[in-house]
Write a protein that holds these residues in place. Structure first.
Motif, PDB file in Angstrom:
ATOM      1  N   VAL A 178       0.872  -1.170   0.000  1.00 57.84           N
ATOM      2  CA  VAL A 178       0.000   0.000   0.000  1.00 57.84           C
ATOM      3  C   VAL A 178       0.915   1.227   0.000  1.00 57.84           C
ATOM      4  N   ALA A 179       0.872   1.986  -1.072  1.00 60.04           N
ATOM      5  CA  ALA A 179       1.716   3.176  -1.205  1.00 60.04           C
ATOM      6  C   ALA A 179       0.900   4.403  -0.820  1.00 60.04           C
ATOM      7  N   VAL A 180       1.301   5.061   0.261  1.00 59.30           N
ATOM      8  CA  VAL A 180       0.638   6.282   0.708  1.00 59.30           C
ATOM      9  C   VAL A 180       1.514   7.458   0.270  1.00 59.30           C
ATOM     10  N   LEU A 181       1.113   8.116  -0.800  1.00 60.25           N
ATOM     11  CA  LEU A 181       1.888   9.211  -1.368  1.00 60.25           C
ATOM     12  C   LEU A 181       1.540  10.500  -0.649  1.00 60.25           C
ATOM     13  N   VAL A 182       2.557  11.152  -0.082  1.00 62.10           N
ATOM     14  CA  VAL A 182       2.311  12.340   0.736  1.00 62.10           C
ATOM     15  C   VAL A 182       3.084  13.533   0.199  1.00 62.10           C
ATOM     16  N   ASP A 183       2.375  14.643  -0.005  1.00 63.47           N
ATOM     17  CA  ASP A 183       3.017  15.908  -0.357  1.00 63.47           C
ATOM     18  C   ASP A 183       2.495  16.977   0.600  1.00 63.47           C
ATOM     19  N   ASP A 184       3.087  18.178   0.546  1.00 65.08           N
ATOM     20  CA  ASP A 184       2.655  19.225   1.478  1.00 65.08           C
ATOM     21  C   ASP A 184       1.424  19.972   0.987  1.00 65.08           C
ATOM     22  N   GLY A 185       1.008  19.715  -0.236  1.00 64.41           N
ATOM     23  CA  GLY A 185      -0.183  20.340  -0.763  1.00 64.41           C
ATOM     24  C   GLY A 185      -0.363  20.013  -2.222  1.00 64.41           C
ATOM     25  N   LEU A 186      -1.536  20.329  -2.722  1.00 62.52           N
ATOM     26  CA  LEU A 186      -1.871  20.011  -4.110  1.00 62.52           C
ATOM     27  C   LEU A 186      -2.385  21.272  -4.785  1.00 62.52           C
ATOM     28  N   ALA A 187      -1.576  21.821  -5.685  1.00 64.47           N
ATOM     29  CA  ALA A 187      -1.978  23.025  -6.414  1.00 64.47           C
ATOM     30  C   ALA A 187      -2.466  22.632  -7.804  1.00 64.47           C
ATOM     31  N   THR A 188      -1.533  22.405  -8.739  1.00 66.09           N
ATOM     32  CA  THR A 188      -1.924  21.968 -10.079  1.00 66.09           C
ATOM     33  C   THR A 188      -2.103  20.457 -10.146  1.00 66.09           C
ATOM     34  N   GLY A 189      -1.387  19.733  -9.261  1.00 68.80           N
ATOM     35  CA  GLY A 189      -1.474  18.278  -9.252  1.00 68.80           C
ATOM     36  C   GLY A 189      -0.497  17.587 -10.180  1.00 68.80           C
ATOM     37  N   ALA A 190       0.398  18.341 -10.839  1.00 70.31           N
ATOM     38  CA  ALA A 190       1.315  17.739 -11.808  1.00 70.31           C
ATOM     39  C   ALA A 190       2.265  16.736 -11.155  1.00 70.31           C
ATOM     40  N   SER A 191       2.873  17.127 -10.037  1.00 67.36           N
ATOM     41  CA  SER A 191       3.806  16.222  -9.360  1.00 67.36           C
ATOM     42  C   SER A 191       3.087  14.997  -8.814  1.00 67.36           C
ATOM     43  N   ALA A 192       1.903  15.221  -8.246  1.00 68.96           N
ATOM     44  CA  ALA A 192       1.145  14.105  -7.692  1.00 68.96           C
ATOM     45  C   ALA A 192       0.723  13.130  -8.778  1.00 68.96           C
ATOM     46  N   ARG A 193       0.328  13.658  -9.926  1.00 70.38           N
ATOM     47  CA  ARG A 193      -0.065  12.794 -11.043  1.00 70.38           C
ATOM     48  C   ARG A 193       1.107  11.909 -11.470  1.00 70.38           C
ATOM     49  N   ALA A 194       2.299  12.488 -11.529  1.00 65.83           N
ATOM     50  CA  ALA A 194       3.487  11.715 -11.889  1.00 65.83           C
ATOM     51  C   ALA A 194       3.791  10.672 -10.825  1.00 65.83           C
ATOM     52  N   ALA A 195       3.644  11.049  -9.561  1.00 67.18           N
ATOM     53  CA  ALA A 195       3.918  10.116  -8.471  1.00 67.18           C
ATOM     54  C   ALA A 195       2.970   8.930  -8.510  1.00 67.18           C
ATOM     55  N   VAL A 196       1.710   9.180  -8.795  1.00 69.83           N
ATOM     56  CA  VAL A 196       0.731   8.101  -8.902  1.00 69.83           C
ATOM     57  C   VAL A 196       1.103   7.150 -10.036  1.00 69.83           C
ATOM     58  N   ALA A 197       1.486   7.716 -11.165  1.00 70.19           N
ATOM     59  CA  ALA A 197       1.867   6.893 -12.310  1.00 70.19           C
ATOM     60  C   ALA A 197       3.076   6.025 -11.988  1.00 70.19           C
ATOM     61  N   VAL A 198       4.038   6.595 -11.271  1.00 75.64           N
ATOM     62  CA  VAL A 198       5.229   5.836 -10.898  1.00 75.64           C
ATOM     63  C   VAL A 198       4.874   4.731  -9.915  1.00 75.64           C
ATOM     64  N   ALA A 199       4.025   5.029  -8.943  1.00 72.75           N
ATOM     65  CA  ALA A 199       3.609   4.011  -7.978  1.00 72.75           C
ATOM     66  C   ALA A 199       2.902   2.851  -8.681  1.00 72.75           C
ATOM     67  N   ARG A 200       2.078   3.171  -9.663  1.00 72.35           N
ATOM     68  CA  ARG A 200       1.415   2.116 -10.435  1.00 72.35           C
ATOM     69  C   ARG A 200       2.447   1.292 -11.211  1.00 72.35           C
ATOM     70  N   ALA A 201       3.408   1.992 -11.805  1.00 68.36           N
ATOM     71  CA  ALA A 201       4.434   1.288 -12.581  1.00 68.36           C
ATOM     72  C   ALA A 201       5.287   0.384 -11.692  1.00 68.36           C
TER      73      ALA A 201
END
Length: 218
Positions: free
Chosen positions: A125-148
């Motif tokens: 279970v990957a719990v991806l944590v950032d300090d906030g979500l503005a545009t979501g670009a970094s989070a989107r990439a992190a999700v894709a990497v976790a899936r990969a």
């Protein structure tokens, strides 16, 4: 300001309360998106008693418009592409950005991992944590990497986020946790009293002081 956090540690405490269902789960790992997400993630992991690690993501920006991403890099040589944008670029331009960002990712991985084995997420279970979500670009990439990396479940957890970014990311993850969802959102920094730039040393210190590690990363 009302509805803000004193610092990233306080934001992590609030986030840990919202993630209490994952407490002491041996198959879970909190992944701090470096660098800003790491102090938040360290508090979450410590309070929940679960593993902590860092997720290094490098956005692949269009050379003449770096804020526009044609993809992202993750650990283990994973490349996530946005074909709609990448398809409009010359091969040489893509290769130049890949080379530069790969070098930076390797540098950061070496700095943060300190000789520990590469990150593995298979069946976790990957719990991806950032300090906030503005545009979501970094989070989107992190999700894709976790899936990969074959995570069994991907949870995106941020203390505060813009409504637009949250809506865009919710279909991409198994669970989205965000305690503070202000109706008006300008920048993540607006919701912190202390929003200093996190250093490489802070990231390394958080990992070195973590009590719990994922299997094979002790």
């Amino acid at each position: 300001m009302e509805g803000s956090f004193p610092n990233r540690a306080a934001a992590g405490a609030a986030l840990a309360d919202a993630l209490s269902g994952y407490a002491r789960r041996r198959d879970a790992v909190v992944l701090g998106l470096v660098r800003g997400g790491m102090p938040v993630a360290a508090t979450v992991a410590a309070r929940l008693g679960i593993a902590l690690d860092a997720l290094v993501i490098r956005k692949l920006g269009v050379p003449w418009a770096p804020e526009v991403a044609f993809g992202a890099l993750g650990p283990g040589g994973i490349v996530v592409r946005n074909d709609d944008v990448a398809g409009r670029l010359e091969r040489d331009d893509i290769d130049a950005v890949l080379s530069r960002e790969t070098a930076e990712l390797v540098r950061r991985e070496a700095r943060y991992r300190g000789g520990r084995p590469a990150l593995t997420l298979r069946d976790r279970v990957a719990v991806l944590v950032d300090d906030g979500l503005a545009t979501g670009a970094s989070a989107r990439a992190a999700v894709a990497v976790a899936r990969a990396l074959e995570a069994a479940r991907v949870v995106l957890a941020v203390p505060v986020g813009s409504t637009r970014a949250l809506r865009a990311l919710e279909p991409l993850v198994d669970e989205l946790v965000c305690p503070l969802r202000p109706p008006v959102f300008g920048a993540v920094s607006e919701f912190y009293d202390d929003f200093h730039q996190v250093t490489d040393a802070e990231v390394a210190e958080a990992l070195d002081s973590a009590d719990v590690r994922p299997p094979g990363t002790v």
